[in-house]
Motif scaffolding. Structure first.
Motif, mmCIF file in Angstrom:
data_model
loop_
_atom_site.group_PDB
_atom_site.id
_atom_site.type_symbol
_atom_site.label_atom_id
_atom_site.label_comp_id
_atom_site.label_asym_id
_atom_site.label_seq_id
_atom_site.Cartn_x
_atom_site.Cartn_y
_atom_site.Cartn_z
ATOM 1 N N LEU A 168 0.953 -1.212 -0.111
ATOM 2 C CA LEU A 168 -0.062 0.104 0.022
ATOM 3 C C LEU A 168 0.757 1.242 0.065
ATOM 4 C CD1 LEU A 168 -2.903 1.116 0.378
ATOM 5 C CD2 LEU A 168 -2.537 1.043 2.719
ATOM 6 N N GLY A 169 0.495 2.155 -1.020
ATOM 7 C CA GLY A 169 1.008 3.253 -0.818
ATOM 8 C C GLY A 169 0.274 4.754 -0.602
ATOM 9 N N HIS A 210 1.322 0.895 -4.414
ATOM 10 C CA HIS A 210 -0.197 0.804 -5.121
ATOM 11 C C HIS A 210 -1.230 1.633 -4.280
ATOM 12 C CE1 HIS A 210 1.226 -2.081 -7.920
ATOM 13 N NE2 HIS A 210 1.852 -2.933 -6.856
ATOM 14 N N GLN A 211 -2.152 2.108 -4.956
ATOM 15 C CA GLN A 211 -3.293 2.782 -4.532
ATOM 16 C C GLN A 211 -4.069 1.769 -3.380
ATOM 17 O OE1 GLN A 211 -5.646 4.353 -7.390
ATOM 18 N NE2 GLN A 211 -7.127 5.683 -5.633
ATOM 19 N N THR A 212 -4.165 0.697 -3.772
ATOM 20 C CA THR A 212 -4.922 -0.298 -2.716
ATOM 21 C C THR A 212 -4.167 -1.824 -2.797
ATOM 22 O OG1 THR A 212 -6.423 -1.027 -4.071
ATOM 23 C CG2 THR A 212 -7.251 0.803 -3.128
ATOM 24 N N LEU A 213 -4.565 -2.284 -1.745
ATOM 25 C CA LEU A 213 -4.050 -3.666 -1.784
ATOM 26 C C LEU A 213 -4.769 -4.606 -2.751
ATOM 27 C CD1 LEU A 213 -3.114 -4.588 1.940
ATOM 28 C CD2 LEU A 213 -1.593 -4.022 0.260
ATOM 29 N N GLU A 214 -5.908 -4.196 -3.080
ATOM 30 C CA GLU A 214 -6.700 -5.163 -4.101
ATOM 31 C C GLU A 214 -6.037 -4.751 -5.609
ATOM 32 O OE1 GLU A 214 -9.143 -4.271 -0.670
ATOM 33 O OE2 GLU A 214 -7.995 -3.105 -1.744
ATOM 34 N N PRO A 218 -15.534 11.820 9.218
ATOM 35 C CA PRO A 218 -14.501 11.350 8.275
ATOM 36 C C PRO A 218 -14.641 11.249 6.943
ATOM 37 C CG PRO A 218 -15.951 9.612 8.989
ATOM 38 C CD PRO A 218 -16.569 10.870 9.804
ATOM 39 N N VAL A 219 -13.532 11.418 6.158
ATOM 40 C CA VAL A 219 -13.655 11.552 4.850
ATOM 41 C C VAL A 219 -12.567 10.313 4.411
ATOM 42 C CG1 VAL A 219 -12.591 12.726 2.722
ATOM 43 C CG2 VAL A 219 -13.915 13.935 4.587
ATOM 44 N N PHE A 220 -13.159 9.090 3.932
ATOM 45 C CA PHE A 220 -12.207 8.036 3.658
ATOM 46 C C PHE A 220 -11.339 8.033 2.594
ATOM 47 C CE2 PHE A 220 -15.826 6.437 6.606
ATOM 48 C CZ PHE A 220 -15.114 6.148 7.523
ATOM 49 N N VAL A 221 -10.089 7.654 2.729
ATOM 50 C CA VAL A 221 -9.133 7.313 1.649
ATOM 51 C C VAL A 221 -8.474 6.334 1.771
ATOM 52 C CG1 VAL A 221 -8.772 10.228 1.656
ATOM 53 C CG2 VAL A 221 -7.543 8.353 3.325
ATOM 54 N N ASN A 222 -7.638 5.731 1.003
ATOM 55 C CA ASN A 222 -7.090 4.413 0.819
ATOM 56 C C ASN A 222 -5.914 4.111 1.788
ATOM 57 O OD1 ASN A 222 -8.784 3.820 -1.235
ATOM 58 N ND2 ASN A 222 -7.438 4.524 -2.687
ATOM 59 N N SER A 223 -5.160 4.941 2.300
ATOM 60 C CA SER A 223 -4.020 4.765 3.211
ATOM 61 C C SER A 223 -3.790 6.077 4.068
ATOM 62 C CB SER A 223 -2.832 4.394 2.378
ATOM 63 O OG SER A 223 -2.465 5.573 1.773
#
Length: 178
Positions: free
Chosen positions: A10-11, A37-41, A116-121
């Motif tokens: 994850l980045g 990467h933007q996500t682990l997926e 909250p404002v959800f982001v990828n990391s």
């Protein structure tokens, strides 16, 4: 000649996963590459049937269970370790009024008084805050500093479990590379 190992995780830069990947290489006396990467997926899709690429996950990653079970025919868990995270902080651009905070879903409960404002990391949270997409963020101290954010509260490092996954085609026995 041994092929070089690449860890996908994850980045963007400044995540605990990036730090954990560096630690895993150092602990196993291996030189390798880290791809963020933007996500682990997304990361898991890039290793496909590789015989030299690994996935590094975090045990509290919200959908790690899905990554494991959805990829069971082609992935296996080969290692795990505990490492203290980078200091986790609540940071802002320095303004006085705070209504929202960017956060990865995992540490969301560290703050209850803001929306909250959800982001990828955690590192992406710092970028979102710096860009004005949220008033504050839960991030790593490294990412807060890199984005010139003001630390409002330091939660300290958190002992965390990280996991290493390979495809069934993974060839190098990293334990024998030492």
């Amino acid at each position: 000649m041994t092929k070089k190992i690449t860890i996908h995780t994850l980045g963007p830069t400044g995540t605990n996963c990036e730090k954990a990947a560096s630690k895993w290489f150092a602990d196993n006396n291996i030189e390798g590459d880290i791809v963020l990467h933007q996500t682990l997926e997304i990361a898991v899709k890039t290793i496909e049937n590789s015989d030299t690429d690994l996935l590094l996950g975090c045990a509290v990653y919200p959908d790690l269970h899905n990554i494991v079970f959805e990829n069971l025919p082609r992935l296996k868990l080969i290692d795990s370790f505990i490492m203290p995270t980078i200091e986790m902080v609540l940071a802002s651009r320095g303004q006085e009024t705070l209504a929202t905070f960017a956060t990865h879903p995992a540490p969301r409960s560290l703050v209850s008084h803001l929306a909250p404002v959800f982001v990828n990391s955690n590192a992406a949270a710092a970028l979102a805050c710096a860009a004005g997409e949220a008033d504050a963020c839960i991030t790593t101290a490294v990412a807060a500093e890199a984005n010139n954010l003001t630390v409002l509260e330091n939660f300290g490092p958190v002992p965390m479990c990280f996991t290493i996954h390979s495809t069934h085609n993974f060839q190098p026995n990293y334990r024998e590379l030492n």
